[in-house]
Scaffold this active site. Structure first.
Site, PDB file in Angstrom:
ATOM      1  CD  GLU A   1      -2.715   1.017   2.761  1.00  0.00           C
ATOM      2  OE1 GLU A   1      -3.627   1.772   2.665  1.00  0.00           O
ATOM      3  OE2 GLU A   1      -2.369   0.266   3.481  1.00  0.00           O
TER       4      GLU A   1
ATOM      5  CE  LYS B   1      -7.624   2.541   3.285  1.00  0.00           C
ATOM      6  NZ  LYS B   1      -6.548   2.661   4.164  1.00  0.00           N
TER       7      LYS B   1
ATOM      8  CB  CYS C   1      -5.509  -0.976   4.198  1.00  0.00           C
ATOM      9  SG  CYS C   1      -4.821  -1.276   5.948  1.00  0.00           S
TER      10      CYS C   1
END
Length: 331
Positions: free
Chosen positions: A49, A131, A165
């Site tokens: 990430e 995200k 995540c």
């Protein structure tokens, strides 16, 4: 929609440390790792990430009032998309004939975003997604993404989707990719964070997604060397917050590890994906097909890109939102 292009795919999850000292150091590590993986016959590689230039570890261990200098440095080093960084990764992917999934801190003028990039084996950037909700401390660093990238894309190795995540704890986000028939799911976590419990939870999470979606999951986490941990947090009592939490792994649609997960140190987790296992799993349980009940439960997705402005068509009334007109005195 091409659901299957190959029978087997050699995949890799990269667990390596970023370069915290130079603007281009982490990108150089990415390119070196792509070439190393190519020598091992890898056709798809996943990096951690926001690996380029590095995950904002400082935001987890520093109070907001002390983050200014580190936040500004991250902004200065963060790449734009497209830009020189994407050109370099595209060239490496093309040379290696490899699909590359890379997490970056994307700079868009005055904002940073947690962005996932998928480069096809010919070097084309086939997916850029942000995200949708930064987690906890990350909200001090990144803006929110939108639904425009919440989809799977066809690549040389099959249909690929990605989440970052704790997006994996958003069941509707996962279902959006499942409904788009991803064959290979690419998960990215920061690694070297929170402690061993983070890695334990991660293993449960990626195995559950593999089982529920009937797809392969490749999970990549980052790694911090001891010197980097001490530099980021000189207080020994708090250094545990930057250790553990690594679980780079590859999981089959049956929820089985295809290679030993990597929880300490740097390296590549490599495994061959037999795409026939997707049919074997979905024959019994297809969450978005014969096991779904769309007349009872369904998902609505807004996939247009977020924008701060939009032009009004001639004669179109000014709106506060899609359905709330301005009051006459303000129109």
């Amino acid at each position: 929609m091409a659901l299957r292009k190959k029978k087997t795919v050699r995949a890799a999850a990269a667990q390596i440390a970023p370069d915290l000292d130079s603007e281009g150091g982490t990108l150089a590590r990415v390119l070196e790792t792509v070439h190393e993986a190519a020598r091992r016959g890898v056709e798809l590689i996943v990096f951690p990430e926001t690996f380029v230039p590095y995950y904002p570890y400082f935001s987890f261990v520093q109070p907001p009032a002390r983050q200014g200098a580190d936040h500004l440095l991250l902004m200065q080093r963060a790449p734009t998309v497209p830009g020189p960084m994407t050109e370099a990764v595209a060239a490496a992917a093309r040379q290696a004939g490899m699909v590359v999934v890379l997490g970056v801190n994307e700079r868009d003028h005055g904002s940073l975003y947690n962005t996932q990039l998928v480069f096809d084996a010919d070097g084309r950037l086939v997916l850029k997604r942000r995200k949708i909700t930064p987690t906890y401390h990350e909200r001090m660093v990144w803006g929110q993404g939108d639904g425009s990238g919440l989809k799977a894309v066809d690549t040389a190795v099959g249909r690929v989707g990605a989440l970052a995540c704790w997006e994996h704890y958003n069941p509707l986000a996962r279902y959006a990719l499942m409904a788009d028939h991803e064959q290979i799911h690419c998960a990215q976590f920061p690694g070297s964070l929170v402690g061993p419990i983070f890695a334990e939870q991660m293993g449960v999470t990626i195995r559950h997604h593999a089982l529920e979606s009937g797809c392969f999951v490749i999970n990549a986490t980052g790694w911090l060397h001891d010197e980097q941990v001490r530099r980021l947090m000189p207080d020994e009592a708090l250094q545990g917050a930057l250790r553990g939490g690594c679980h780079s792994a590859i999981v089959s649609p049956e929820g089985k590890y295809l290679a030993e997960p990597l929880t300490e140190g740097e390296g590549l987790v490599v495994a061959d994906l037999d795409l026939a296992l997707i049919d074997k799993r979905k024959r019994m349980m297809d969450s978005v097909g014969h096991y779904a009940r769309p007349e009872l439960l369904s998902l609505a997705i807004r996939r247009d890109a977020a924008a701060t402005t939009r032009p009004l068509a001639a004669g179109e009334p000014a709106l506060l939102s899609d359905d709330i007109p301005l009051p006459p005195e303000a129109a």
